[in-house]
Write a protein that holds these residues in place. Sequence first.
Motif, PDB file in Angstrom:
ATOM      1  N   GLN A  75       0.779  -1.124  -0.009  1.00 26.61           N
ATOM      2  CA  GLN A  75       0.025  -0.022   0.038  1.00 26.61           C
ATOM      3  C   GLN A  75       0.829   1.170  -0.130  1.00 26.61           C
ATOM      4  OE1 GLN A  75      -3.278   0.434  -0.175  1.00 26.61           O
ATOM      5  NE2 GLN A  75      -3.481  -1.746  -0.185  1.00 26.61           N
ATOM      6  N   THR A  76       2.219   1.176   0.560  1.00 23.62           N
ATOM      7  CA  THR A  76       2.966   2.480   0.569  1.00 23.62           C
ATOM      8  C   THR A  76       3.578   2.708  -0.773  1.00 23.62           C
ATOM      9  OG1 THR A  76       4.869   0.986   1.263  1.00 23.62           O
ATOM     10  CG2 THR A  76       3.394   1.757   3.179  1.00 23.62           C
TER      11      THR A  76
ATOM     12  N   ARG B 138       2.259   5.757  -2.448  1.00 26.68           N
ATOM     13  CA  ARG B 138       1.771   6.927  -1.248  1.00 26.68           C
ATOM     14  C   ARG B 138       2.679   8.238  -1.917  1.00 26.68           C
ATOM     15  NH1 ARG B 138      -3.167   5.688   0.171  1.00 26.68           N
ATOM     16  NH2 ARG B 138      -3.248   7.988   0.967  1.00 26.68           N
ATOM     17  N   ASN B 139       1.972   9.374  -1.745  1.00 24.64           N
ATOM     18  CA  ASN B 139       2.823  10.566  -1.981  1.00 24.64           C
ATOM     19  C   ASN B 139       2.992  11.587  -0.569  1.00 24.64           C
ATOM     20  OD1 ASN B 139       3.860  10.531  -4.627  1.00 24.64           O
ATOM     21  ND2 ASN B 139       1.596  10.658  -5.272  1.00 24.64           N
ATOM     22  N   ASP B 140       1.804  11.650   0.094  1.00 28.32           N
ATOM     23  CA  ASP B 140       1.471  12.655   0.884  1.00 28.32           C
ATOM     24  C   ASP B 140       2.071  12.446   2.342  1.00 28.32           C
ATOM     25  OD1 ASP B 140       0.260  13.829  -1.082  1.00 28.32           O
ATOM     26  OD2 ASP B 140      -1.930  13.524  -0.443  1.00 28.32           O
ATOM     27  N   GLU B 141       1.896  11.280   2.913  1.00 30.33           N
ATOM     28  CA  GLU B 141       2.171  10.874   4.187  1.00 30.33           C
ATOM     29  C   GLU B 141       3.718  10.633   4.257  1.00 30.33           C
ATOM     30  OE1 GLU B 141       0.278   8.934   2.497  1.00 30.33           O
ATOM     31  OE2 GLU B 141      -1.704   9.030   3.091  1.00 30.33           O
TER      32      GLU B 141
ATOM     33  N   CYS C 160       0.778  14.404   7.925  1.00 26.89           N
ATOM     34  CA  CYS C 160       0.336  14.384   6.376  1.00 26.89           C
ATOM     35  C   CYS C 160      -0.402  15.752   6.141  1.00 26.89           C
ATOM     36  CB  CYS C 160      -0.870  13.273   6.144  1.00 26.89           C
ATOM     37  SG  CYS C 160      -1.424  13.030   4.735  1.00 26.89           S
TER      38      CYS C 160
ATOM     39  N   TYR D 276      -3.538   7.500   4.822  1.00 24.28           N
ATOM     40  CA  TYR D 276      -3.132   6.124   5.173  1.00 24.28           C
ATOM     41  C   TYR D 276      -2.379   6.224   6.160  1.00 24.28           C
ATOM     42  CZ  TYR D 276      -1.659   1.235   4.660  1.00 24.28           C
ATOM     43  OH  TYR D 276      -1.229  -0.230   4.473  1.00 24.28           O
TER      44      TYR D 276
ATOM     45  N   GLU E 153      -6.744   3.272   5.405  1.00 29.03           N
ATOM     46  CA  GLU E 153      -6.883   4.543   5.286  1.00 29.03           C
ATOM     47  C   GLU E 153      -7.996   5.211   6.101  1.00 29.03           C
ATOM     48  OE1 GLU E 153      -6.236   6.027   0.607  1.00 29.03           O
ATOM     49  OE2 GLU E 153      -8.425   6.351   1.338  1.00 29.03           O
TER      50      GLU E 153
END
Length: 800
Positions: A603-604, A607-610, A620, A633, A653
């Motif tokens: 899942q990671t 990902r961009n934000d966290e 985040c 997430y 999430e």
Amino acid sequence: MITNTELHSQGNVFPGKLTSFDHVVDTLTFHADNGVILQVQIFRDSVIRFKYGTGGELEKDFSYAVEATSNRGYNKLSVVEKKNFYEITTSKIVCHIAKTDLKSRIFDLTGTIICEDELGFHYEESYQYGGEVVKMSKKAKPGESYYGLGDKPADNNLRAKRFEMWGTDQYAFGKTTDPLYKNVPFYIGLQNKVAYGIFFDNTFRSFFDFAQERHHVTSFWAQGGNMDYYFIYGPEVTSVVSVYTELTGKPELPPLWALGFHQCKWSYYPESNVREITSKFRELQIPCDAIYLDIDYMDGFRCFTWDNEKFPNPTKMISDLREEGFKTIAIIDPGIKVDPDYYVYQEAMENDYFCKRADGPYMKGKVWPGECYFPDYTNPKVRAWWADLFKGLIADNGLAGIWNDMNEPAVMGVPNKTFPDDVRHDYDGHPCSHRKAHNIYGAQMARATYEGVKKYIYPKRPFVITRSAYSGTQRYSSSWFGDNVATWEHLSIANIQAQRMALSGMSFAGSDIGGFAEQPTGELFARWIALGVFHPFCRVHSSGDHGDQEPWTFDENITNITRKFIELRYKLLPYLYTTFWQYAEEGTPMLKSLVVYDQEDAQTHYRNDEFLFGDKILVCPILEPNAKGRRMYIPRGEWYNFWTRETITGGKEVWVDADIHEIPLFVKSGAIIPRYPVMQYVGEKKIEFLTLDVYYTRGKEKSIVYEDAADGYDYKKGRFSLRNLSFKGKEKEIIISQYKDGKYMTEYETLRFNFIGLPFKIKYIEVDNVKISFKDLNYDQKTQTMYLDKNFVELHIVGK
Ligand code: GLC
């Protein structure tokens, strides 16, 4: 799409059959029948360098990035000749070099392929460049992800994208602008939970294609120089980053104030304006440690001069500001005004320090002062001269740091925005053209500046910030991301760039908070500050074209929010400093994208934000206007919401509330987070005690706190204080033990424990095996706080 047959017919030359092989200590050399040579050097059990030569020759080694002193040595090396290949085995990896075409395949010890040549090395004679284009292609596996490459503004995962390294002044760049200011030819591949890195140590214009052109191929190539790259085996992403950072050089600790808040604008002048700004910070009680002077402090933009009308007595001003706790930092650009009456110009002319064109004339280009010549920072004599120029600004005037800009190098009014290719450079005694020196120019300027600042600020620590950089610049300088824009999209770009820089060995970086071009709304500014305080370098900067950008520019509510977040940064300074120390010691990235934090959780990967700030705090940012919160997430594990103290189990999430005065923020359970009281600047007040926020968990967790004199070099002689804290929590019991290292005596004697999430009422407390009364500990049941001697070894709390 290009097919293999087409590639073969495009004038590409591939290595022929192996004709001879030799092995001397850590170096294996393979000769092919068509003059291609492959030198394989075992740097460490997990690091192998591949360097290719053509025409029967291997160029002599020289690198600005790889430190001669970088850690080398391996536990095991065996080389065995098999029927079709040579097998090289270290204690971590196995590498096969094929006899038919010198292609390499790298396996882990279980026999799983980690990285494999597709066409492998090939090259092409280039008439345009009078040299070779050197190329490498690797198989891209299904599901393989790619990260790294410095300041690229694209999404974290680079798969299906293509990039270029050619440092460029990109005013108001965007999400797809490429190339940008920095040149970091290093990426990380992650497949099947196993990570490896590739550092392509080549300063020519280079390119990276992550399975975009051909879906099963990742390739990189350069318009000159050597195919010379390092393979770094993880298997953790973090260890790839650490090893890469060690290879290209770890930073020294900055002075602690440099981790405080910085305020900048183009430009604060005259002196009265600078004083107005700094006084306003103190008046409004918004912590701030550094104030910047942009180009207008100079006399006609001549570096190393002052405009005496705007700044009649800079030494006095800087000293007064210092009294108030402000460190003053000024900009220095590479362009030296062509002016026979100007001493810097004269000295450089007398000593032949300026860059020249191929046929002899000086490299002339327009920058702020008009026509300029440019020092050749790739010449060690020029660097030494440049370093000495800082005596005036640092030793005499009292500046605390230097800001290097326009060092891509940027030239105005020409279509390519920089020097022509034919400009000559010394390249530390390996004369070459700008094609080879371009991507290293800014890095060498920052290096020379660092050497000067370090020399004249001694015994204090230097602070330098640069816009352009090459791999390894982290040894000398911090950096910022250049001329961004005050838009919501740019807030998200800043978030990605900070994470990517940390992944690329250059953690000490940040964006122009609020945006450089145009003006943010108060809301955007507040959201940006909320993110910016979690970036290792934290500075507000703006072009000033559209108005001001100080914490009080908007309305009172925004001022209060800004103060609150800057105060939070100051409270967390010991945590941030400890994180920096880990980076300086081990090369650990200070910010961890979720994929770095938990690469096993697929899942990671996109990902961009966290991201993790250090290794315990999850951040985040809110990236949209009018938001009251967002979905994000939460990585696997147990977390505390920093604001509400509610606990949450990750791996999913969730919606998180965060109105304008908050940012989604979580603390890993079991963490012990050190905190200082809020100060208006580092060192303002005596620290009476160190607060330790203990986030209860059922289980174990380790935390550390690093402290020292906050400046100077005594820490190198063992005068530091390192607290290794282990937390063990049970249903009705907590044990916190401390192992202390280092000779530094902190100014406080007491630790204030602040328990969060304690699920039981305390029955009794033992410190170092002795029962202590609540009164002696000043235990406050309501706030769950208690005070302890800083040298305790074991704190044992038993519940009812
Ligand atoms: C460049 C820099 C910017 C600076 C300006 C004037 O645009 O990126 O930060 O303020 O030049 O010196």
